[in-house]
Write an enzyme that holds these catalytic residues in place. Structure first.
Site, PDB file in Angstrom:
ATOM      1  N   GLY A 168      34.526  45.258  37.610  1.00 31.70           N
ATOM      2  CA  GLY A 168      34.025  43.931  37.999  1.00 31.70           C
ATOM      3  C   GLY A 168      34.869  42.851  37.353  1.00 31.70           C
TER       4      GLY A 168
ATOM      5  N   ARG B 285      37.066  48.527  43.306  1.00 30.68           N
ATOM      6  CA  ARG B 285      36.625  49.831  42.789  1.00 30.68           C
ATOM      7  C   ARG B 285      37.461  50.913  43.487  1.00 30.68           C
ATOM      8  NH1 ARG B 285      33.006  47.736  38.904  1.00 30.68           N
ATOM      9  NH2 ARG B 285      31.681  46.195  39.887  1.00 30.68           N
TER      10      ARG B 285
ATOM     11  N   ASP C 143      34.235  50.165  30.807  1.00 30.95           N
ATOM     12  CA  ASP C 143      34.346  51.554  30.350  1.00 30.95           C
ATOM     13  C   ASP C 143      34.900  52.491  31.417  1.00 30.95           C
ATOM     14  OD1 ASP C 143      31.982  51.374  31.774  1.00 30.95           O
ATOM     15  OD2 ASP C 143      30.982  52.923  30.575  1.00 30.95           O
TER      16      ASP C 143
ATOM     17  N   THR D 222      34.526  42.944  30.571  1.00 30.69           N
ATOM     18  CA  THR D 222      33.338  43.175  31.409  1.00 30.69           C
ATOM     19  C   THR D 222      32.245  42.223  30.954  1.00 30.69           C
ATOM     20  OG1 THR D 222      31.534  44.688  31.965  1.00 30.69           O
ATOM     21  CG2 THR D 222      32.677  45.158  29.920  1.00 30.69           C
TER      22      THR D 222
ATOM     23  N   ASP E  89      29.236  42.846  31.034  1.00 33.68           N
ATOM     24  CA  ASP E  89      28.046  43.600  30.618  1.00 33.68           C
ATOM     25  C   ASP E  89      27.907  43.762  29.103  1.00 33.68           C
ATOM     26  OD1 ASP E  89      27.638  43.875  33.315  1.00 33.68           O
ATOM     27  OD2 ASP E  89      28.295  45.959  33.421  1.00 33.68           O
TER      28      ASP E  89
ATOM     29  N   ASP F 245      29.021  46.156  27.405  1.00 30.32           N
ATOM     30  CA  ASP F 245      28.549  47.531  27.226  1.00 30.32           C
ATOM     31  C   ASP F 245      29.645  48.491  26.768  1.00 30.32           C
ATOM     32  OD1 ASP F 245      29.991  47.525  29.585  1.00 30.32           O
ATOM     33  OD2 ASP F 245      28.500  48.615  30.765  1.00 30.32           O
TER      34      ASP F 245
ATOM     35  N   ARG G 174      24.341  46.384  34.418  1.00 34.63           N
ATOM     36  CA  ARG G 174      24.183  47.835  34.631  1.00 34.63           C
ATOM     37  C   ARG G 174      23.063  48.357  33.729  1.00 34.63           C
ATOM     38  NH1 ARG G 174      28.081  49.761  38.007  1.00 34.63           N
ATOM     39  NH2 ARG G 174      30.062  48.667  37.998  1.00 34.63           N
TER      40      ARG G 174
HETATM   41  N1  LIG Z   1      36.151  58.714  35.000  1.00 30.10           N
HETATM   42  C1  LIG Z   1      37.167  57.943  35.410  1.00 30.10           C
HETATM   43  N2  LIG Z   1      38.430  58.391  35.324  1.00 30.10           N
HETATM   44  C2  LIG Z   1      39.478  57.636  35.736  1.00 30.10           C
HETATM   45  N3  LIG Z   1      39.355  56.401  36.257  1.00 30.10           N
HETATM   46  C3  LIG Z   1      38.125  55.886  36.354  1.00 30.10           C
HETATM   47  C4  LIG Z   1      36.968  56.622  35.947  1.00 30.10           C
HETATM   48  N4  LIG Z   1      35.871  55.838  36.154  1.00 30.10           N
HETATM   49  C5  LIG Z   1      36.325  54.698  36.680  1.00 30.10           C
HETATM   50  N5  LIG Z   1      37.687  54.706  36.810  1.00 30.10           N
HETATM   51  C6  LIG Z   1      38.528  53.657  37.387  1.00 30.10           C
HETATM   52  O1  LIG Z   1      38.209  52.424  36.808  1.00 30.10           O
HETATM   53  C7  LIG Z   1      37.774  51.511  37.816  1.00 30.10           C
HETATM   54  C8  LIG Z   1      36.749  50.573  37.248  1.00 30.10           C
HETATM   55  O2  LIG Z   1      35.621  51.308  36.817  1.00 30.10           O
HETATM   56  P1  LIG Z   1      34.161  50.692  36.998  1.00 30.10           P
HETATM   57  O3  LIG Z   1      33.209  51.632  36.358  1.00 30.10           O
HETATM   58  O4  LIG Z   1      33.940  50.343  38.420  1.00 30.10           O
HETATM   59  O5  LIG Z   1      34.208  49.288  36.222  1.00 30.10           O
HETATM   60  P2  LIG Z   1      34.447  48.967  34.666  1.00 30.10           P
HETATM   61  O6  LIG Z   1      35.830  49.308  34.310  1.00 30.10           O
HETATM   62  O7  LIG Z   1      34.167  47.509  34.611  1.00 30.10           O
HETATM   63  O8  LIG Z   1      33.419  49.803  33.933  1.00 30.10           O
HETATM   64  C9  LIG Z   1      37.263  52.395  38.937  1.00 30.10           C
HETATM   65  O9  LIG Z   1      37.284  51.730  40.180  1.00 30.10           O
HETATM   66  C10 LIG Z   1      38.260  53.526  38.885  1.00 30.10           C
HETATM   67  O10 LIG Z   1      39.465  53.158  39.519  1.00 30.10           O
HETATM   68  O1  LIG Z   2      30.147  43.406  42.152  1.00 30.70           O
HETATM   69  P1  LIG Z   2      29.592  44.762  42.375  1.00 30.70           P
HETATM   70  O2  LIG Z   2      30.635  45.755  42.774  1.00 30.70           O
HETATM   71  O3  LIG Z   2      28.397  44.720  43.249  1.00 30.70           O
HETATM   72  O4  LIG Z   2      29.082  45.316  40.973  1.00 30.70           O
HETATM   73  C1  LIG Z   2      27.989  44.803  40.288  1.00 30.70           C
HETATM   74  C2  LIG Z   2      28.098  45.278  38.867  1.00 30.70           C
HETATM   75  O5  LIG Z   2      29.258  44.736  38.270  1.00 30.70           O
HETATM   76  C3  LIG Z   2      28.911  44.097  37.044  1.00 30.70           C
HETATM   77  O6  LIG Z   2      28.769  42.709  37.290  1.00 30.70           O
HETATM   78  C4  LIG Z   2      30.008  44.292  36.043  1.00 30.70           C
HETATM   79  O7  LIG Z   2      30.137  45.669  35.788  1.00 30.70           O
HETATM   80  P2  LIG Z   2      31.513  46.329  35.352  1.00 30.70           P
HETATM   81  O8  LIG Z   2      32.190  45.357  34.441  1.00 30.70           O
HETATM   82  O9  LIG Z   2      31.116  47.602  34.670  1.00 30.70           O
HETATM   83  O10 LIG Z   2      32.314  46.558  36.560  1.00 30.70           O
HETATM   84  C5  LIG Z   2      27.557  44.712  36.666  1.00 30.70           C
HETATM   85  O11 LIG Z   2      26.812  43.877  35.793  1.00 30.70           O
HETATM   86  C6  LIG Z   2      26.920  44.889  37.993  1.00 30.70           C
HETATM   87  O12 LIG Z   2      25.946  45.896  37.990  1.00 30.70           O
END
Ligand SMILES: Nc1ncnc2c1ncn2[C@@H]1O[C@H](COP(=O)(O)OP(=O)(O)O)[C@@H](O)[C@H]1O
Ligand SMILES: O=P(O)(O)OC[C@H]1O[C@](O)(COP(=O)(O)O)[C@@H](O)[C@@H]1O
Length: 313
Positions: free
Chosen positions: A11, A72, A103, A125, A127, A129, A171
């Site tokens: 995000g 994503r 994460d 992020t 969050d 988190d 989240r």
């Molecule tokens: N287990 C994983 N291993 C490798 N890449 C990952 C994994 N989980 C997520 N990613 C990559 O990181 C991107 C962002 O993860 P996401 O969970 O959507 O947001 P954030 O990084 O904010 O937590 C994903 O779209 C994917 O490309």
């Molecule tokens: O914009 P999207 O894809 O609907 O995702 C919403 C999610 O992204 C966030 O705004 C940020 O989450 P990440 O930083 O983990 O991607 C969360 O708080 C929320 O649940």
């Protein structure tokens, strides 16, 4: 080191552009070119790179979102795709990668470093988190945005004696809910499933003697619609559900997020230049520190709460 790449992933978070500025600024001091990969990890696979300049990034340090875009891309969890990414980065003679994300992005960053590619990650992020950092980039602005919106709802709610259930992002994390709820003196904060107690909420509404009521709901605990359904099916009260949504991620980054973004960006370049990889940056006791990605991904996220506030809110 001649060329670095950078991605914003997950995000978007206010302050990501400031972090990109920090990366480019620090790299320029060492005559290093910086290429932004469009839309996160998928940009590497699609070989969509854009040369970033300090002059361009300077113009957007006060702009929310990310000029690189973010998308994503769950397929990046596959080893084959990760290996392909390393091959592409090497083909383009990129010497290191800065990853700005949450994460999920950290998992991708760790995978690339385990494949031998130099990576430094920045906690971006809203969050809040990510474990072992006191704060993440974007969180401060998101809380300000949430508080701003809740303050506005409050004046209308007070005029009509309405009951609001306001759902905020995060989240599974409750940080935005807690900070925004405390700052607006909300009548209740449902941060986790354990905080949800229908009887307590109904008692609170009854005791309020017809005054307006504001409940802040962490999205991972209970949705605004669920909150409405629970209250309305067990009482005569009417609830206004409100999902704050992406308002929280939007707009100008706060001063804190700008400064933090720039400093994180600069430090990520220094980290890579000094040959450290598989690491992420964090804030501990007001200092930027470097931690092993693996350690952070294995740690649990027990953040200190606000000063003066015990966990028992
Ligand atoms: N287990 C994983 N291993 C490798 N890449 C990952 C994994 N989980 C997520 N990613 C990559 O990181 C991107 C962002 O993860 P996401 O969970 O959507 O947001 P954030 O990084 O904010 O937590 C994903 O779209 C994917 O490309
Ligand atoms: O914009 P999207 O894809 O609907 O995702 C919403 C999610 O992204 C966030 O705004 C940020 O989450 P990440 O930083 O983990 O991607 C969360 O708080 C929320 O649940």
């Amino acid at each position: 080191m001649k060329k670095l790449a950078v991605i914003t992933s997950g995000g978007d978070a206010p302050g990501m552009n400031a972090a990109l500025f920090g990366v480019v600024k620090a790299a320029a001091r060492h005559d290093i070119e910086v290429f932004g990969c469009v839309n996160g990890y998928i940009g590497i696979i699609k070989e969509e790179f854009m040369l970033l300049t300090e002059a361009e990034l300077f113009k957007v340090i006060d702009v929310g979102g990310t000029i690189l875009g973010t998308q994503r891309f769950p397929e990046f969890a596959e080893k084959e795709i990760q290996t392909k990414a390393v091959d592409i980065l090497k083909k383009h003679e990129i010497d290191g990668l800065a990853v700005i994300g949450g994460d999920g992005s950290y998992h991708g960053a760790r995978a690339l470093s385990q494949l031998g590619f130099p990576v430094a990650a920045i906690p971006g992020t809203i969050d809040n988190d990510i474990a072992l950092t006191d704060i993440t980039l974007g969180f401060h602005t998101a809380v300000e945005n949430a508080v701003d919106a809740i303050d506005k709802v409050k004046t209308s709610a007070a005029s009509h004696k309405h009951i609001f259930g306001i759902e905020v992002m995060g989240r599974q994390a409750s940080d935005i809910a807690i900070w925004a709820g405390l700052a607006t003196a909300a009548d209740g904060i449902i941060g986790t499933n354990n905080d949800w107690n229908l009887e307590k909420v109904l008692k609170g509404i009854k005791m309020s003697a017809g005054k307006s009521q504001i409940y802040i709901l962490a999205e991972g605990a209970i949705s605004a619609d669920q909150f409405k359904a629970e209250i309305e099916s067990h009482s005569e009260y009417k609830v206004h559900p409100l999902v704050l949504g992406h308002i929280q991620r939007g707009g100008k980054p706060s001063v804190t997020d700008r400064i933090m973004g720039i400093k994180f960006g600069e430090q990520s370049v220094n980290t890579l230049l000094e040959g450290r990889t598989g690491v992420c940056l964090a804030v501990q006791n007001n200092q930027i520190v470097e931690l092993e990605l693996d350690k952070v991904l294995h740690a649990s996220n027990n953040k200190p709460f606000l000063p003066f506030v015990s966990q028992n809110i």
